[in-house]
Design an enzyme around this catalytic site. Sequence first.
Site, PDB file in Angstrom:
ATOM      1  N   GLU A   1      14.186 -14.349 -25.787  1.00  0.00           N
ATOM      2  CA  GLU A   1      13.811 -15.677 -25.615  1.00  0.00           C
ATOM      3  C   GLU A   1      12.310 -15.423 -25.214  1.00  0.00           C
ATOM      4  O   GLU A   1      11.909 -14.325 -24.275  1.00  0.00           O
ATOM      5  CB  GLU A   1      14.481 -16.483 -24.670  1.00  0.00           C
TER       6      GLU A   1
ATOM      7  N   VAL B   1      16.588 -20.721 -23.664  1.00  0.00           N
ATOM      8  CA  VAL B   1      17.740 -20.467 -24.147  1.00  0.00           C
ATOM      9  C   VAL B   1      18.216 -20.994 -25.158  1.00  0.00           C
ATOM     10  O   VAL B   1      18.629 -20.771 -26.363  1.00  0.00           O
ATOM     11  CB  VAL B   1      18.720 -20.091 -23.033  1.00  0.00           C
TER      12      VAL B   1
ATOM     13  N   ALA C   1      19.514 -28.337 -20.967  1.00  0.00           N
ATOM     14  CA  ALA C   1      20.042 -28.183 -22.349  1.00  0.00           C
ATOM     15  C   ALA C   1      20.663 -26.939 -23.005  1.00  0.00           C
ATOM     16  O   ALA C   1      21.093 -26.868 -23.979  1.00  0.00           O
ATOM     17  CB  ALA C   1      18.953 -28.561 -23.365  1.00  0.00           C
TER      18      ALA C   1
ATOM     19  N   LYS D   1      21.466 -18.906 -13.302  1.00  0.00           N
ATOM     20  CA  LYS D   1      20.328 -18.898 -12.259  1.00  0.00           C
ATOM     21  C   LYS D   1      20.974 -19.509 -10.850  1.00  0.00           C
ATOM     22  O   LYS D   1      21.940 -20.570 -10.800  1.00  0.00           O
ATOM     23  CB  LYS D   1      18.987 -19.567 -12.419  1.00  0.00           C
TER      24      LYS D   1
HETATM   25  N1  PSU Z   1      16.068 -16.514 -17.197  1.00  0.00           N
HETATM   26  C1  PSU Z   1      15.117 -15.916 -16.298  1.00  0.00           C
HETATM   27  N2  PSU Z   1      14.152 -16.673 -16.167  1.00  0.00           N
HETATM   28  C2  PSU Z   1      13.914 -17.747 -16.829  1.00  0.00           C
HETATM   29  C3  PSU Z   1      14.884 -18.391 -17.918  1.00  0.00           C
HETATM   30  C4  PSU Z   1      16.124 -17.638 -17.947  1.00  0.00           C
HETATM   31  O1  PSU Z   1      15.473 -14.845 -15.856  1.00  0.00           O
HETATM   32  O2  PSU Z   1      12.678 -18.460 -16.924  1.00  0.00           O
HETATM   33  C5  PSU Z   1      14.587 -19.663 -18.481  1.00  0.00           C
HETATM   34  C6  PSU Z   1      15.396 -19.698 -19.961  1.00  0.00           C
HETATM   35  O3  PSU Z   1      14.479 -19.936 -21.144  1.00  0.00           O
HETATM   36  C7  PSU Z   1      16.286 -20.720 -19.856  1.00  0.00           C
HETATM   37  C8  PSU Z   1      15.429 -21.871 -18.876  1.00  0.00           C
HETATM   38  O4  PSU Z   1      16.723 -21.643 -20.839  1.00  0.00           O
HETATM   39  O5  PSU Z   1      15.125 -20.830 -17.923  1.00  0.00           O
HETATM   40  C9  PSU Z   1      16.240 -23.055 -18.165  1.00  0.00           C
HETATM   41  O6  PSU Z   1      15.263 -23.934 -17.837  1.00  0.00           O
HETATM   42  P1  PSU Z   1      15.920 -25.536 -17.460  1.00  0.00           P
HETATM   43  O7  PSU Z   1      16.679 -25.196 -16.250  1.00  0.00           O
HETATM   44  O8  PSU Z   1      14.759 -26.248 -17.484  1.00  0.00           O
HETATM   45  O9  PSU Z   1      16.731 -25.822 -18.843  1.00  0.00           O
END
Ligand code: PSU
Length: 294
Positions: A22, A103, A136, A154
């Site tokens: 990604e 993702v 999402a 996370k």
């Molecule tokens: N994993 C990491 N760093 C990131 C991400 C994942 O170590 O920045 C990103 C991925 O692209 C994931 C996004 O889809 O964070 C999630 O964002 P949100 O919580 O706004 O969906």
Amino acid sequence: MIKYSKEVAKAIAEKKPIVALESTIISHGLPRPRNLTVAQEVEAIVRETGATPATIAILDGVIHVGLEEDQLDRIANEDGVVKASTRDLAILAATKKSAATTVAATAHIAAMARISVFATGGLGGVHRGDGFDESADLRGLSITPVVIVCAGVKSILNVEATLERLETLAVPVLGYKTNKFPGFYLTESGFDIEHRVDSATDIAAIWNQRKNVNTSESAVIVTNPVKVELDRALHDKLLTNGLAEADAHHITGKAVTPFLLEYFHRVSDGKSLDVNVEIIKSNSRLAAEIAIAL
Ligand code: PSU
Ligand code: MN
């Protein structure tokens, strides 16, 4: 609709194993200038392991599967590169804008390109706090057939609620050499995983059974715990203060995750960044092994 890099086009023609990577992690998850070096190192790890890296992003409205060197540089360094989820793809195509893919969006594109294995850092999920915010990534993984390798979700998120949502959405979760659900920066999140796997072949066997039981439409999540975790006391302090800071600055929507990651990296003086980089590297290596086993 897809433009392939020379390397990925060759791998497709020769039916060689490919790993999707990604790009939001590059544009919005890691600071410059290290983001570009890490993106290059991660691609190198996939190659050394014997697979072809396909970093996915949108450039001037066009979906790219595999980026040439100058294109990877644009994702890492161009200011106008936005963070895009699946719902943004048609808008980007129509307006010819550039974006890094989350993702959810990366998995969607990987499936379009018939790439079955994808490596990231940590999944999105249900956020903490009272405001309703759910990545999402969760719905995306419930409707997208890829094996996704991550270090759990996370740790800035509500891990328990995220695991419940994954159950509701019928997305299988596997622990690689562990029965404990990893906690991204931390080796363990405090929650258990029912299903442990000990090799890439175990994972391939599960993947291959899905069509026989008519559950091929979702992702399979492989969680790979980080070997050396962030100091727990430091982690907890960063989390409490980072969440308060996000609140104080009224950070909402898709800015929340990049804000908290940046807060961790800045306030820990790069300690969380080093762990995040290790996570991505280790996940990419395992993803390459799985792609080869498949
Ligand atoms: N994993 C990491 N760093 C990131 C991400 C994942 O170590 O920045 C990103 C991925 O692209 C994931 C996004 O889809 O964070 C999630 O964002 P949100 O919580 O706004 O969906
Ligand atoms: Mn959100």
